[in-house]
Design an enzyme around this catalytic site. Structure first.
Site, short mmCIF file in Angstrom:
data_model
loop_
_atom_site.label_atom_id
_atom_site.label_comp_id
_atom_site.label_asym_id
_atom_site.label_seq_id
_atom_site.Cartn_x
_atom_site.Cartn_y
_atom_site.Cartn_z
N HIS A 285 2.70 -0.52 -10.11
CA HIS A 285 2.19 -0.28 -11.45
C HIS A 285 2.21 -1.51 -12.33
O HIS A 285 1.62 -1.52 -13.41
CB HIS A 285 2.95 0.88 -12.10
CG HIS A 285 2.50 2.20 -11.55
ND1 HIS A 285 2.85 3.40 -12.08
CD2 HIS A 285 1.72 2.47 -10.49
CE1 HIS A 285 2.30 4.37 -11.38
NE2 HIS A 285 1.61 3.82 -10.41
N SER B 169 -3.43 -0.90 -8.63
CA SER B 169 -3.92 -0.92 -7.27
C SER B 169 -4.89 -2.07 -7.05
O SER B 169 -5.63 -2.46 -7.95
CB SER B 169 -4.66 0.39 -6.97
OG SER B 169 -3.77 1.47 -6.97
N LYS C 289 -8.92 13.36 -6.80
CA LYS C 289 -9.31 12.81 -5.50
C LYS C 289 -8.16 12.92 -4.50
O LYS C 289 -8.36 13.27 -3.33
CB LYS C 289 -9.72 11.35 -5.68
CG LYS C 289 -10.54 10.82 -4.52
CD LYS C 289 -11.12 9.45 -4.85
CE LYS C 289 -11.89 8.92 -3.66
NZ LYS C 289 -12.53 7.64 -3.95
N ASP C 290 -6.94 12.62 -4.96
CA ASP C 290 -5.77 12.72 -4.07
C ASP C 290 -5.52 14.17 -3.65
O ASP C 290 -5.10 14.43 -2.53
CB ASP C 290 -4.52 12.16 -4.76
CG ASP C 290 -4.48 10.63 -4.71
OD1 ASP C 290 -5.31 10.05 -3.98
OD2 ASP C 290 -3.63 10.03 -5.39
N GLU D 62 8.89 7.93 21.10
CA GLU D 62 7.81 8.65 20.46
C GLU D 62 6.61 7.71 20.32
O GLU D 62 6.76 6.49 20.28
CB GLU D 62 8.27 9.11 19.07
CG GLU D 62 9.35 10.18 19.13
CD GLU D 62 8.76 11.57 19.19
OE1 GLU D 62 8.37 12.00 20.29
OE2 GLU D 62 8.71 12.24 18.15
#
Lengths: 317, 420
Positions: free
Chosen positions: B214, B218, B242-243, B286
């Site tokens: 922040h 972004s 959107k998220d 894994e």
């Protein structure tokens, strides 16, 4: 260009031939398992109650002599379609060790629905001692603990010498012959290098030991040629082809309560069904819940998408 | 500074004493401006956060039923699967949640690699992210040990044994890690304790990650800084919406696996109780560790192999200084783009190699792929910045968007937004 192609094909051929030459591949390579269609396959698949009940009968009358089923309780048999009285009756046929009682003694009593299937041996050591050193594994999770799951169990039960078709035996003989030839060729390369080194060395050191040439392997044409240990039985689908367990199922090993003819194929299919249920008793619950969850999520995501479009309507892009 | 407004007296009362609402508004609300051109590739940060929450919630519930003891761990997991109400669901969500967490985070990382999100002024943001990756790996590794199946036990043994490669102190370190002379009950107990602790450490580091994010906001697909308010939109409602949609798609895929193929990404051997006397034919970790496992095994020397494996992560720490190009986004770097694709192929190839026995052709492929991995970071990226001629950058985020079909990069910018 052509050189590149030749090199490319050579590389591909090398890749293709190597798995057979690797020691791990030699020990682990088995013919493809006979394809099976299970009622519990697919997103809407469910267990076949009749097959489960027959499978339980096979387990109780054959497998349970050596194999435990310790994670399955008698009360779980309600899933197979048995009612409370039937479950009580099945449980009561077993003897369970309980205690200590008020005198501090362990005692035996008839099984109750809340008990789990008692294991045939008190511990792994006792199981191994009674079975020539190899403890028969508990079967509760077998259908999830092997690659192929129930299809593997079905294949294994039909993988004994008298049960497999000639083509499967031939597959193994060809595969083994090829493996041994590859091993021989590799040994030969090593031998020739060692021989060169020896010939150099012997000039100065007459005591140098001459390397021994590898012997060319004979083609494998019979099960005897595989050279399995005397304590193991041939099984086409077991890693290394030698399994301690003798062929457990023969025609009419059990007499089915519902009159189904008890062929080996039938019994092995039924018991594989049963063991899949034993390993994954919540399978039907899971798929049913999954359908509800997915229907909700698809609708919900549609709403979220509409909301997103509405919010972004005025942003120039 | 605060543009936060409310009519609620209760919220005003709290806000006056502790400005938590304006803080949230600045963090994930309308008070946090974000570039307007973020594509769906920017969804994966929030998806990682959602995955972390899913893992912590299901993990706490599972911990209420799980018993961390070598004689009871396996049985307690089976009890969860059979007798605990919806226990099978909790466990399958947690088990597959780990895989999905890694899928999401790997996409998040590759997005950062492609769009140069690690470059100034976001170096610290990137490095904190690498710390999160390391913590995730440690958590996932220890979590896989808890069911105490064959792969749990032997995976733990192989990985902890790596520390024996440390000169002089190696053996002592391994004994100290194990709490004994082999992987045993003390090992299981401490792994459980740490597996419960580390996710909360991850939460704390995620807070730092978001704090660092922040400060400059972004990055975006164009990799250029927003020039003014016309280049930005408030996080809420635009990116929350959107998220949220991205979360819906993620949950559809996730639940499809959880409810229909829950054991697809697991190993059958882990349904066999741990047996210290029977080594599995192939010990494989894994899937999300396979590329690193391949790097480890491709080096013939044990110590160097361990160094290479940790080095493959460590190199990410110095990545901001290895990539010398001033251009962030791969969109404007034609040669970098090619090498980026090659690097992705290389990473996948390493994953495939990690699943194969370390012999024959796979060993050779693994060695070449390992060499390429380091070559990409240590040689190619530094040189590209010098020799590559990047394409011209747009002057602002809004410009190519508003101009439409004119400029050559306009089409590329518009593409991800079409879905919007």
């Amino acid at each position: 260009m052509r050189k590149g192609l030749v090199f490319g094909f050579a590389a591909l051929a090398a890749v293709a031939s190597l798995p057979a030459a690797g020691p791990a591949a030699a020990a682990g390579a088995n013919p493809p398992l006979p394809a099976m269609e299970w009622s519990f396959d697919g997103p809407f698949g469910t267990y076949d109650r009749q097959a489960l009940q027959r499978g339980l009968q096979v387990y109780r009358e054959v497998c349970s002599v050596c194999h435990g089923l310790k994670y399955v309780a008698f009360r779980d048999l309600a899933d197979l379609g048995y009612n409370e009285d039937e479950i009580k009756a099945i449980a009561a046929e077993y003897t369970v060790t309980d205690g200590p009682n008020d005198e501090g003694e362990m005692f035996e009593r008839a099984g109750a629905p809340s008990d789990r299937f008692p294991s045939p041996f008190p511990n792994a050591k006792a199981a191994a001692a009674a079975n020539g050193g190899a403890a028969p594994p508990d079967l509760s999770l077998m259908a999830k603990a092997r690659v192929g799951g129930p299809t593997y169990i079905h294949g294994l039960l039909n993988g004994y010498q008298d049960l497999v078709p000639e083509s499967v035996l031939q597959w193994i003989f060809d595969h083994e012959t090829e493996t041994r030839n590859h091993r021989y060729e590799a040994a030969l390369v090593e031998y020739e290098a060692a021989l060169d080194a020896y010939e150099d060395k012997v000039k100065t050191d007459p005591a140098a030991r001459k390397p021994i040439a590898p012997t060319e392997p004979d083609p494998v044409t019979s099960v005897e040629d595989l050279g399995l240990a005397s304590t193991s039985n041939f099984n086409a689908y077991f890693p290394g082809y030698g399994i301690a367990m003798a062929q457990p199922l023969y025609e009419d090993s059990v007499t089915y309560a519902d009159g189904t003819p008890a062929t080996v194929e039938q019994m092995s299919t039924d018991v594989s069904n049963f063991l899949m249920w034993a390993a994954e008793p919540k399978l039907e619950d899971r798929k049913e819940t999954g359908l509800k969850v997915l229907i909700f999520l698809v609708v919900f995501t549609g709403v979220l998408y509409a909301a997103k479009r509405k919010v972004w309507k005025d942003v120039p892009h | 500074m605060s543009g936060f407004q409310t009519n609620s007296r209760v919220i005003k009362w709290i806000e006056h004493r502790m400005p938590v609402f304006s803080f949230l508004d600045h963090s994930i609300g309308s008070g946090y401006p974000a570039p307007k051109n973020l594509s769906y590739m920017w969804n994966f940060g929030s998806l990682a956060g959602i995955s972390l929450v899913i893992m912590i919630v299901t993990g706490i519930l599972l911990a209420m039923q799980y018993t961390a003891h070598v004689d009871m761990a396996f049985d307690s997991v089976e009890r969860i699967m059979r007798d605990v109400n919806s226990g099978w669901m909790l466990r399958y969500i947690h088990m597959n949640g780990a895989s999905f967490f890694f899928i999401v985070v790997y996409i998040h990382i590759f997005r950062g690699l492609y769009y140069g999100s690690y470059k100034a002024p976001r170096e610290l943001l990137w490095m904190i992210g690498v710390v999160i990756l390391l913590l995730m790996m440690a958590t996932a590794f220890m979590g896989y040990v808890l069911p105490w199946g064959q792969m749990s036990f032997w995976g733990a043994k192989v990985i902890t044994n790596l520390f024996s490669a440390v000169p002089v102190f190696g053996e002592s370190i391994v004994t100290w890690l194990w709490g004994g002379f082999t992987v045993d009950n003390p090992t299981l107990n401490r792994f459980f304790a740490l597996h419960y602790l580390l996710p909360f450490v991850i939460v704390a580091v995620v807070v730092l990650h978001i704090w660092a994010l922040h400060t400059f906001g972004s990055n975006n697909p164009l990799g250029i800084d927003p020039k003014g308010p016309q280049d930005k939109i408030p996080f809420h409602p635009y990116y929350t919406a959107k998220d949220a949609f991205g979360m819906g798609v993620f949950l559809i895929l996730f639940t499809a696996v959880v409810f229909y193929i829950p054991n697809y990404m697991g190993h059958p051997d882990n349904y066999i109780p741990a047996d210290p006397l029977a080594t599995p034919a192939h010990i494989v970790p894994e899937w999300y560790f396979l590329p690193f496992y391949a790097i480890l095994r491709s080096i013939p020397d044990k110590l160097l192999g361990v160094v290479a494996m940790f080095g493959s992560i460590a190199v990410l720490f110095i990545l901001p200084w290895l990539d010398t190009s001033p251009v962030k986004s791969g969109r404007f770097r034609p040669i970098f783009r090619l090498f980026f694709v090659l690097f992705m192929v290389d990473a996948v190839l390493l994953g495939v190699v990690g699943a194969k026995p370390a012999e024959g052709i796979w060993l050779t492929i693994g060695r070449i792929a390992t060499a390429w991995y380091f070559l990409h970071f240590l040689v190619i990226l530094p040189l590209l910045g010098v020799f590559e001629r990047p394409r011209p950058l747009p002057t602002s985020i809004s410009k190519p968007v508003l101009k439409g079909g004119g400029a050559s990069f306009a089409g590329a910018t518009a593409k991800p937004m079409e879905k919007a």
